[in-house]
Scaffold this active site. Structure first.
Site, PDB file in Angstrom:
ATOM      1  N   ASN A   1       2.443   6.919 -10.156  1.00 13.18           N
ATOM      2  CA  ASN A   1       1.224   6.735 -10.945  1.00 13.18           C
ATOM      3  C   ASN A   1      -0.006   6.389 -10.106  1.00 13.18           C
ATOM      4  O   ASN A   1      -1.117   6.755 -10.471  1.00 13.18           O
ATOM      5  CB  ASN A   1       1.482   5.615 -11.967  1.00 13.18           C
ATOM      6  CG  ASN A   1       0.203   5.137 -12.626  1.00 13.18           C
ATOM      7  OD1 ASN A   1      -0.374   5.832 -13.464  1.00 13.18           O
ATOM      8  ND2 ASN A   1      -0.262   3.956 -12.230  1.00 13.18           N
TER       9      ASN A   1
ATOM     10  N   ASP B   1       0.875  -1.179   0.000  1.00 13.09           N
ATOM     11  CA  ASP B   1       0.000   0.000   0.000  1.00 13.09           C
ATOM     12  C   ASP B   1       0.907   1.223   0.000  1.00 13.09           C
ATOM     13  O   ASP B   1       1.643   1.471   0.963  1.00 13.09           O
ATOM     14  CB  ASP B   1      -0.900  -0.027   1.249  1.00 13.09           C
ATOM     15  CG  ASP B   1      -1.890   1.127   1.255  1.00 13.09           C
ATOM     16  OD1 ASP B   1      -1.642   2.145   0.577  1.00 13.09           O
ATOM     17  OD2 ASP B   1      -2.915   1.012   1.939  1.00 13.09           O
TER      18      ASP B   1
ATOM     19  N   LYS C   1      -4.837  16.711  -7.301  1.00 15.59           N
ATOM     20  CA  LYS C   1      -4.030  16.762  -8.527  1.00 15.59           C
ATOM     21  C   LYS C   1      -3.504  18.180  -8.778  1.00 15.59           C
ATOM     22  O   LYS C   1      -2.404  18.360  -9.312  1.00 15.59           O
ATOM     23  CB  LYS C   1      -4.847  16.250  -9.717  1.00 15.59           C
ATOM     24  CG  LYS C   1      -5.202  14.753  -9.642  1.00 15.59           C
ATOM     25  CD  LYS C   1      -3.969  13.841  -9.651  1.00 15.59           C
ATOM     26  CE  LYS C   1      -4.358  12.385  -9.887  1.00 15.59           C
ATOM     27  NZ  LYS C   1      -3.206  11.479  -9.859  1.00 15.59           N
TER      28      LYS C   1
ATOM     29  N   TYR D   1     -10.415  14.998  -5.428  1.00 19.74           N
ATOM     30  CA  TYR D   1      -9.453  14.424  -6.377  1.00 19.74           C
ATOM     31  C   TYR D   1      -8.778  15.548  -7.167  1.00 19.74           C
ATOM     32  O   TYR D   1      -7.546  15.572  -7.310  1.00 19.74           O
ATOM     33  CB  TYR D   1     -10.188  13.454  -7.300  1.00 19.74           C
ATOM     34  CG  TYR D   1      -9.375  12.908  -8.442  1.00 19.74           C
ATOM     35  CD1 TYR D   1      -8.374  11.961  -8.229  1.00 19.74           C
ATOM     36  CD2 TYR D   1      -9.618  13.325  -9.755  1.00 19.74           C
ATOM     37  CE1 TYR D   1      -7.638  11.453  -9.283  1.00 19.74           C
ATOM     38  CE2 TYR D   1      -8.887  12.811 -10.814  1.00 19.74           C
ATOM     39  CZ  TYR D   1      -7.900  11.887 -10.579  1.00 19.74           C
ATOM     40  OH  TYR D   1      -7.171  11.374 -11.625  1.00 19.74           O
TER      41      TYR D   1
HETATM   42  P1  NDP Z   1      -6.569   2.318 -12.317  1.00 22.10           P
HETATM   43  O1  NDP Z   1      -7.608   2.316 -11.236  1.00 22.10           O
HETATM   44  O2  NDP Z   1      -6.683   1.372 -13.448  1.00 22.10           O
HETATM   45  O3  NDP Z   1      -5.119   2.209 -11.677  1.00 22.10           O
HETATM   46  C1  NDP Z   1      -4.800   2.869 -10.465  1.00 22.10           C
HETATM   47  C2  NDP Z   1      -3.754   2.054  -9.783  1.00 22.10           C
HETATM   48  O4  NDP Z   1      -3.405   2.631  -8.525  1.00 22.10           O
HETATM   49  C3  NDP Z   1      -4.261   0.659  -9.502  1.00 22.10           C
HETATM   50  O5  NDP Z   1      -3.271  -0.196  -9.973  1.00 22.10           O
HETATM   51  C4  NDP Z   1      -4.381   0.575  -8.007  1.00 22.10           C
HETATM   52  O6  NDP Z   1      -4.082  -0.754  -7.581  1.00 22.10           O
HETATM   53  C5  NDP Z   1      -3.304   1.577  -7.589  1.00 22.10           C
HETATM   54  N1  NDP Z   1      -3.575   2.045  -6.247  1.00 22.10           N
HETATM   55  C6  NDP Z   1      -4.656   2.690  -5.781  1.00 22.10           C
HETATM   56  N2  NDP Z   1      -4.536   2.902  -4.467  1.00 22.10           N
HETATM   57  C7  NDP Z   1      -3.342   2.363  -4.103  1.00 22.10           C
HETATM   58  C8  NDP Z   1      -2.643   2.254  -2.882  1.00 22.10           C
HETATM   59  N3  NDP Z   1      -3.138   2.759  -1.738  1.00 22.10           N
HETATM   60  N4  NDP Z   1      -1.446   1.626  -2.867  1.00 22.10           N
HETATM   61  C9  NDP Z   1      -0.933   1.100  -4.000  1.00 22.10           C
HETATM   62  N5  NDP Z   1      -1.531   1.186  -5.196  1.00 22.10           N
HETATM   63  C10 NDP Z   1      -2.728   1.814  -5.230  1.00 22.10           C
HETATM   64  O7  NDP Z   1      -6.572   3.805 -12.885  1.00 22.10           O
HETATM   65  P2  NDP Z   1      -5.596   4.516 -13.931  1.00 22.10           P
HETATM   66  O8  NDP Z   1      -4.631   3.595 -14.526  1.00 22.10           O
HETATM   67  O9  NDP Z   1      -6.478   5.280 -14.808  1.00 22.10           O
HETATM   68  O10 NDP Z   1      -4.872   5.550 -12.953  1.00 22.10           O
HETATM   69  C11 NDP Z   1      -3.480   5.800 -12.996  1.00 22.10           C
HETATM   70  C12 NDP Z   1      -3.235   7.267 -12.733  1.00 22.10           C
HETATM   71  O11 NDP Z   1      -3.795   8.036 -13.804  1.00 22.10           O
HETATM   72  C13 NDP Z   1      -3.887   7.778 -11.443  1.00 22.10           C
HETATM   73  O12 NDP Z   1      -2.996   8.643 -10.775  1.00 22.10           O
HETATM   74  C14 NDP Z   1      -5.078   8.576 -11.954  1.00 22.10           C
HETATM   75  O13 NDP Z   1      -5.442   9.596 -11.072  1.00 22.10           O
HETATM   76  C15 NDP Z   1      -4.540   9.106 -13.278  1.00 22.10           C
HETATM   77  N6  NDP Z   1      -5.553   9.529 -14.246  1.00 22.10           N
HETATM   78  C16 NDP Z   1      -6.406   8.618 -14.845  1.00 22.10           C
HETATM   79  C17 NDP Z   1      -7.347   9.039 -15.755  1.00 22.10           C
HETATM   80  C18 NDP Z   1      -8.290   8.113 -16.439  1.00 22.10           C
HETATM   81  O14 NDP Z   1      -9.230   8.587 -17.129  1.00 22.10           O
HETATM   82  N7  NDP Z   1      -8.123   6.828 -16.350  1.00 22.10           N
HETATM   83  C19 NDP Z   1      -7.487  10.465 -16.106  1.00 22.10           C
HETATM   84  C20 NDP Z   1      -6.547  11.323 -15.453  1.00 22.10           C
HETATM   85  C21 NDP Z   1      -5.621  10.860 -14.557  1.00 22.10           C
HETATM   86  P3  NDP Z   1      -4.785  -1.442  -6.320  1.00 22.10           P
HETATM   87  O15 NDP Z   1      -6.163  -0.898  -6.220  1.00 22.10           O
HETATM   88  O16 NDP Z   1      -4.798  -2.900  -6.573  1.00 22.10           O
HETATM   89  O17 NDP Z   1      -3.898  -1.077  -5.182  1.00 22.10           O
END
Ligand code: NDP
Length: 294
Positions: free
Chosen positions: A109, A82, A182, A178
């Site tokens: 990310n 985490d 950002k 959120y």
């Molecule tokens: P996903 O939800 O597909 O991926 C987000 C990732 O973050 C997951 O792998 C999740 O894994 C991980 N995560 C969340 N909380 C935790 C935690 N506490 N510890 C470790 N890992 C964590 O979304 P995206 O790929 O879209 O998001 C990636 C980035 O892109 C983010 O920062 C998001 O804000 C940004 N973004 C995305 C957009 C979109 O439209 N998709 C638009 C603009 C920005 P797990 O839950 O298993 O821990």
């Protein structure tokens, strides 16, 4: 020689997947998170990568995708952690250094628009949601960055933060905390870019627009609703002028560009918008002027 040969990268948050097939989607029809796409790309291009997230099963899916791309098993360090906890951050860094001996690239990310525990929306969401949202999208980035800086100083490394077009300058009340997180991250990118360049570390960020990932489900949307959301948005030119939904690989390629000193060495503290034109649209573009002026 491969672009990232000899480089070691940590990419946080690789996991979520969201399978759907839509005519408006450009790729093969199945879509993965941005972190996963970046991890596969970096590893395929020669980097040794640490992949990390909280869910063991999905992390293993990411690892398998990397191996399926022909990457040697020894080039992947898979850590369930985490990123919001001290222990998680330490484990990510320590295991990377133990396995690969150094750190060249940090991609912050992991992030999400965390749903409200009471089901409240917009600016009515509780302060516990505010704390959790800032903790993940901002505080964990500061913590991991501070821990990584001594090692990135040694390698003259790179940091790429993943922000969002939600950060401003337009209002986004639906994602209030959120977008606040950002916006703070954007300023953090600029601050650290100036503070760290004297140590040889470059800091930049990407602001994705709508990208088909597990982001919707992480917000609490049922998968079918998330699929519909992405498919409808891509057909509305006032939402995505490019007319196609962004794919994780679109963002992964931009991350690779900013993490590669050969292609972007003179770019410092930049916020690269990758959004199919979404953030260029103003309300007035949504009007049919010919009809209005008849
Ligand atoms: P996903 O939800 O597909 O991926 C987000 C990732 O973050 C997951 O792998 C999740 O894994 C991980 N995560 C969340 N909380 C935790 C935690 N506490 N510890 C470790 N890992 C964590 O979304 P995206 O790929 O879209 O998001 C990636 C980035 O892109 C983010 O920062 C998001 O804000 C940004 N973004 C995305 C957009 C979109 O439209 N998709 C638009 C603009 C920005 P797990 O839950 O298993 O821990």
């Amino acid at each position: 020689m491969s672009r990232f040969a000899g480089k070691v990268a940590i990419i946080t948050g690789e996991l979520k997947k969201n399978n759907f097939v839509l005519s408006c989607i450009r790729s093969s029809g199945s879509s993965n998170g941005i972190g996963r796409a970046a991890a596969v790309l970096f590893a395929r291009e020669g980097a040794k990568v640490t992949i990390t997230g909280r869910n063991t099963e999905r992390l293993e899916e990411t690892r398998q995708q990397i191996l399926a791309a022909g990457v040697p098993e020894g080039n992947v360090n898979s850590i369930v952690a985490d990123v919001t906890t001290d222990a998680g951050q330490d484990q990510i860094l320590k295991s990377t250094l133990e396995k690969f001996g150094k750190l060249d690239i940090l991609v912050n990310n992991a992030g999400a628009a965390i749903p409200d525990s009471q089901g409240k929306t917009g600016v009515s969401q509780g302060l516990d949601t505010y704390d959790a949202t800032l903790n993940l999208n901002m505080r964990s980035v500061i913590a991991l960055t501070q821990k990584a800086v001594p090692h990135l100083t040694e390698t003259k490394g790179e940091i790429v933060n993943i922000s969002s077009i939600a950060s401003g300058i337009r209002a986004t009340p639906e994602f209030s905390y959120y977008s606040i997180a950002k916006a703070a991250l954007d300023q953090y990118t600029r601050n650290t870019a100036i503070a760290l360049i004297e140590h040889g570390i470059r800091v930049n960020s990407i602001s994705p627009g709508l990208v088909a990932t597990g982001f919707g489900s992480a917000m609490g949307m049922p998968e079918q609703v998330a699929d519909k959301f992405y498919s409808v948005m891509a057909t509305k030119k006032e939402c995505v002028p490019a007319g196609v939904m962004g794919q994780p690989n679109d963002i992964a390629e931009a991350i690779a560009f900013l993490a590669d000193r050969k292609t972007s060495s003179y770019i410092i503290g930049h916020q690269l918008v990758v959004d199919g034109g979404s953030s260029l649209i103003m309300g007035l573009h949504c009007q049919d002027f010919a009809a209005l002026l008849k």
